[in-house]
Design a protein around this motif. Structure first.
Motif, PDB file in Angstrom:
ATOM      1  N   VAL A  89       5.772 -15.091 -31.573  1.00 16.77           N
ATOM      2  CA  VAL A  89       6.980 -14.456 -31.059  1.00 16.77           C
ATOM      3  C   VAL A  89       6.538 -13.516 -29.946  1.00 16.77           C
ATOM      4  CG1 VAL A  89       8.966 -12.999 -31.581  1.00 16.77           C
ATOM      5  CG2 VAL A  89       8.170 -14.677 -33.263  1.00 16.77           C
ATOM      6  N   TYR A  90       6.979 -13.824 -28.724  1.00 22.55           N
ATOM      7  CA  TYR A  90       6.550 -13.079 -27.545  1.00 22.55           C
ATOM      8  C   TYR A  90       7.434 -11.867 -27.275  1.00 22.55           C
ATOM      9  CZ  TYR A  90       4.426 -17.665 -26.817  1.00 22.55           C
ATOM     10  OH  TYR A  90       3.747 -18.843 -26.985  1.00 22.55           O
ATOM     11  N   GLY A  91       8.657 -11.926 -27.729  1.00 24.53           N
ATOM     12  CA  GLY A  91       9.612 -10.869 -27.423  1.00 24.53           C
ATOM     13  C   GLY A  91      10.459 -11.286 -26.238  1.00 24.53           C
ATOM     14  N   TRP A 111      11.999 -14.136 -27.998  1.00 28.58           N
ATOM     15  CA  TRP A 111      11.568 -15.489 -27.661  1.00 28.58           C
ATOM     16  C   TRP A 111      10.226 -15.808 -28.288  1.00 28.58           C
ATOM     17  CZ3 TRP A 111      14.291 -19.252 -25.375  1.00 28.58           C
ATOM     18  CH2 TRP A 111      15.514 -18.874 -24.812  1.00 28.58           C
ATOM     19  N   GLY A 112      10.092 -17.060 -28.688  1.00 26.65           N
ATOM     20  CA  GLY A 112       8.843 -17.504 -29.284  1.00 26.65           C
ATOM     21  C   GLY A 112       8.766 -19.020 -29.299  1.00 26.65           C
ATOM     22  N   ARG A 113       7.723 -19.503 -29.992  1.00 27.66           N
ATOM     23  CA  ARG A 113       7.541 -20.943 -30.082  1.00 27.66           C
ATOM     24  C   ARG A 113       6.805 -21.304 -31.358  1.00 27.66           C
ATOM     25  NH1 ARG A 113       2.599 -21.152 -31.565  1.00 27.66           N
ATOM     26  NH2 ARG A 113       1.000 -20.505 -30.143  1.00 27.66           N
ATOM     27  N   PHE A 125      14.165 -18.706 -30.266  1.00 26.73           N
ATOM     28  CA  PHE A 125      14.138 -17.265 -30.498  1.00 26.73           C
ATOM     29  C   PHE A 125      14.451 -16.943 -31.948  1.00 26.73           C
ATOM     30  CE2 PHE A 125      18.542 -18.158 -29.396  1.00 26.73           C
ATOM     31  CZ  PHE A 125      19.286 -17.358 -30.257  1.00 26.73           C
ATOM     32  N   VAL A 126      14.104 -15.719 -32.303  1.00 28.28           N
ATOM     33  CA  VAL A 126      14.447 -15.142 -33.597  1.00 28.28           C
ATOM     34  C   VAL A 126      15.211 -13.856 -33.315  1.00 28.28           C
ATOM     35  CG1 VAL A 126      12.465 -16.146 -34.799  1.00 28.28           C
ATOM     36  CG2 VAL A 126      12.262 -13.864 -33.789  1.00 28.28           C
ATOM     37  N   LEU A 127      15.858 -13.341 -34.326  1.00 29.32           N
ATOM     38  CA  LEU A 127      16.539 -12.061 -34.177  1.00 29.32           C
ATOM     39  C   LEU A 127      15.553 -10.933 -34.440  1.00 29.32           C
ATOM     40  CD1 LEU A 127      19.915 -12.710 -36.034  1.00 29.32           C
ATOM     41  CD2 LEU A 127      19.425 -12.841 -33.583  1.00 29.32           C
ATOM     42  N   PRO A 128      15.714  -9.819 -33.762  1.00 24.73           N
ATOM     43  CA  PRO A 128      14.836  -8.673 -34.020  1.00 24.73           C
ATOM     44  C   PRO A 128      14.977  -8.211 -35.473  1.00 24.73           C
ATOM     45  CG  PRO A 128      16.174  -8.302 -32.054  1.00 24.73           C
ATOM     46  CD  PRO A 128      16.700  -9.535 -32.724  1.00 24.73           C
TER      47      PRO A 128
END
Length: 164
Positions: A89-91, A111-113, A125-128
């Protein structure tokens, strides 16, 4: 004879395991989910019809395997002997990318992969984490254990690494 049949039936039914989400060893709540509602095709990404049958089978096998554990588990799971993890997860959306930030993705997206194999990635993406256990105005809880898929990345073009 019918009493005997009922006893036999009862004995047989007692041998069938009962699954329940309320059992202490049930893992339903820890399993991550994949959501494709933000899926978006743009020039650098691929659509499902651009992947051959074998690639799609591999994709769904990986999603099935990744669904057995939480997103946090995959964030910590190393990739072989290399640096990095199965889920990174890059942010923020990466500046060194062949992709363009889609306007329909929430600005809060982290954002991530997921690494699928070699250069193949599932990007999204994931939620914060500060949304964990919070409710939307519609009454539904935000889910921080869901990976929202936005792109298929067959060429590792989302987060481009500089060659050393």
């Amino acid at each position: 004879m019918s009493g005997f049949d009922n006893n036999k039936k009862g004995s047989f039914l007692a041998t069938i395991p009962v699954a329940s989400i309320e059992l202490d060893d049930d893992t339903l709540t820890k399993r991550c989910k994949f959501n494709f509602s933000y899926f978006y095709k743009q020039q650098a990404s691929q659509s499902f019809d651009e992947w051959d049958h074998g690639q799609l089978i591999k994709l769904f096998e990986k999603i099935k395997d990744y669904s057995n554990d939480s997103l946090n588990h995959w964030r910590k799971q190393p990739i072989g002997k290399k640096s990095g993890h199965v889920l990174e997860v890059y942010g923020a959306f990466p500046s060194n990318s062949d992709f363009t930030l889609p306007k329909h993705v929430p600005h809060q997206a982290q954002w991530g992969r997921f690494r699928l194999e070699s250069a193949v990635r599932l990007v999204g993406f994931v939620l914060p984490s500060d949304y964990n256990n919070k409710f939307h105005s519609c009454g539904e809880r935000y889910d921080c254990n869901t990976f929202y898929v936005v792109f298929l990345d067959k060429e590792h073009a989302f987060y481009k690494m500089e060659r050393k």
